[in-house]
Scaffold this active site. Structure first.
Site, PDB file in Angstrom:
ATOM      1  N   LYS A 112      20.034  32.662  40.573  1.00 48.95           N
ATOM      2  CA  LYS A 112      19.816  32.805  39.133  1.00 48.95           C
ATOM      3  C   LYS A 112      18.498  32.147  38.702  1.00 48.95           C
ATOM      4  CE  LYS A 112      24.063  34.510  38.127  1.00 48.95           C
ATOM      5  NZ  LYS A 112      24.857  34.458  39.369  1.00 48.95           N
TER       6      LYS A 112
HETATM    7  C1  LIG Z   1      25.831  35.354  39.836  1.00 47.12           C
HETATM    8  C2  LIG Z   1      26.196  35.219  41.258  1.00 47.12           C
HETATM    9  C3  LIG Z   1      26.608  36.320  42.020  1.00 47.12           C
HETATM   10  C4  LIG Z   1      26.778  37.694  41.420  1.00 47.12           C
HETATM   11  O1  LIG Z   1      25.564  38.245  40.972  1.00 47.12           O
HETATM   12  P1  LIG Z   1      25.559  39.458  39.960  1.00 47.12           P
HETATM   13  O2  LIG Z   1      24.150  39.673  39.585  1.00 47.12           O
HETATM   14  O3  LIG Z   1      26.411  39.026  38.794  1.00 47.12           O
HETATM   15  O4  LIG Z   1      26.165  40.616  40.665  1.00 47.12           O
HETATM   16  C5  LIG Z   1      26.849  36.126  43.366  1.00 47.12           C
HETATM   17  N1  LIG Z   1      26.728  34.907  43.936  1.00 47.12           N
HETATM   18  C6  LIG Z   1      26.350  33.826  43.227  1.00 47.12           C
HETATM   19  C7  LIG Z   1      26.254  32.520  43.915  1.00 47.12           C
HETATM   20  C8  LIG Z   1      26.065  33.939  41.880  1.00 47.12           C
HETATM   21  O5  LIG Z   1      25.678  32.860  41.175  1.00 47.12           O
END
Ligand SMILES: *Cc1c(COP(=O)(O)O)cnc(C)c1O
Length: 465
Positions: A112
């Protein structure tokens, strides 16, 4: 570059407006009106460039003239300066032809950060142009919240509220949100699931009086700018393994479909991606939808990969929009049906989706076993989300190199990793005192009016203080 809504009834916006708006006013998500294609020669020229330069070249066509080129380069440089790895997104070899793309070297240890650090820089620059104040409200299944608070803490013209599902995030994830001391940051523990948090967030956006009154901005992956920032590492990894001269495949641990949708955009831009594999945990609505053609929720089951405990996968709407020939009315009708629990995907759309995405599911037991097996075989410690990806990727290995996205650092989920391997991964030095800091959070009911009242009251307090 113009952006249109997936439901066809909201104003067409430029990049800056689409970024500041988040959710379209018809309830849809913004997508680029046309996806720019990058010629093979330009893709080849990305090989060996620093991450920041790849980011500039990949994103530049989508930004239009909103930031000047020098300004945009400066924002990108600032965004990735705090990453702990010089390569930003290094590749590790797991097995012959199977690679792990480590996306967890940012300040909050999850992928993120790639989008949030950049959107933080871009929003700040946009606000500096106009002198506006905004209120950011975000919903998190664990990692978006900490990444957003890290990106926006202490900014003078931004107030940040994060809704997280109480008791359903890991201790490290919660503490990363609740120990942020800046007074413009508010961690709200909602009595509900991530899907409830996301639904209340959308309700706030759909209440125009509230939305305009507090100048609401969104940083969830409904925000196009976040998806765009994630397109970059698909190019970066693919050219490192020989694209465009050979095709590569990706497997993506998926929750809200933002990360994998970024891969889809990379493919539409001309990156030769062979397979694009959706990996789900036991909350497998996306895998079931692709197999059976029926998108239907059956309740969230909490898992050891909590950031993927999602059944209402917002960005899937963007993929459906293309699969339905960009028919906004059809998408609006499907999303109405969704309020009653689900819908059947048309045969034509289903065939389009199946020709673009493969999918697989990984159980809790398989997730644990994969963490243990990969640790023993390679010395790589996987977080439970990345393990879901690796397991599903192994079922899709073919001739082109497979790249599995490692979405979080194992130290964010020490309990699961320790149970699987006997080894408790330690937090990196900049987070070493996480468990010594005081926590600050506000429990809230899963109720729109109560949430809105709380946001208004905190904003009033900030203005007085
Ligand atoms: C947010 C997240 C996901 C999922 O990602 P999306 O973009 O919502 O599909 C998978 N793994 C981790 C560690 C995340 O923080």
């Amino acid at each position: 570059m113009n952006y249109i809504s997936t439901r066809g009834a909201a104003p067409v916006l430029g990049f800056g407006e689409a970024m500041m708006t988040g959710l379209a006013r018809d309830g849809g998500l913004y997508v680029p009106q046309t996806v720019p294609v990058m010629p093979a020669g330009e893709i080849a020229a990305l090989a060996g460039l620093p991450y920041e330069e790849v980011a500039f070249r990949v994103m530049r066509p989508f930004i239009g003239g909103f930031f000047g080129d020098d300004g945009f380069r400066g924002l990108i440089d600032s965004a990735y300066r705090s990453f702990a790895h010089a390569a930003r997104a290094p590749l590790a070899e797991l097995a012959p032809n199977h690679f792990l793309l480590e996306l967890f070297h940012g300040p909050t240890l999850a992928f993120k950060d790639f989008a949030m650090q950049l959107i933080g820089q871009m929003m700040q620059a946009a606000l500096a142009k106009t002198g506006e104040r905004i209120t950011i409200v975000g919903a998190t299944s664990g990692d978006t919240g900490s990444a957003a608070l890290e990106a926006f803490r202490g900014l003078a013209n931004v107030e940040v509220f994060i809704l997280f599902p109480q008791g359903r995030v890991s201790d490290v994830q919660r503490r990363q949100m609740t120990t942020v001391s800046e007074t413009n940051c508010h961690a709200l523990a909602v009595d509900g699931s991530f899907d409830d948090c996301q639904a209340r967030l959308k309700d706030m956006f759909n209440d125009f009086a509230f939305r305009d009154g507090v100048r609401l901005a969104g940083v969830n992956s409904i925000n196009w700018a976040r998806v765009l920032a994630q397109v970059v590492y698909y190019f970066y990894a693919a050219v490192a393994l020989g694209a465009p001269h050979r095709s590569v495949s990706f497997t993506v641990p998926t929750g809200n479909f933002g990360d994998i949708f970024a891969g889809y955009i990379a493919k539409r831009m001309g990156l030769p991606i062979d397979q694009l594999v959706i990996a789900t945990n036991q909350n497998d609505i996306l895998d079931r939808a692709l197999r059976a053609g029926e998108y239907r929720t059956n309740g969230v089951k909490p898992s050891i990969s909590p950031s993927m405990d999602i059944q209402v996968s917002s960005n899937f709407e963007r993929a459906l929009f293309d699969a339905y020939g960009r028919d906004g009315k059809a998408i609006a009708a499907l999303m109405d049906e969704m309020k009653a629990g689900g819908f059947r995907i048309s045969q034509g759309a289903l065939e389009t989706l199946r020709s673009t995405f493969a999918s697989g599911r990984c159980s809790e037991e398989e997730t644990m076993a994969t963490i243990a097996r990969v640790w023993t075989a390679t010395g790589e410690l996987l977080c439970p989300h990345s393990a879901v990806g690796v397991k599903v990727a192994e079922e899709h290995l073919a001739t082109s190199p497979m790249i599995t996205l490692a979405t979080a650092h194992p130290a964010k989920f020490p309990d699961a990793v320790e149970r699987a391997t006997g080894l408790r991964p330690g937090l990196p030095p900049h987070l070493a005192d996480l468990f010594d800091k005081p926590e600050r959070m506000t429990p809230v009911p899963d109720d729109l009016a109560a949430l809105q009242a709380l946001v208004r009251e905190r904003l009033a307090r900030q203005v007085q203080g």
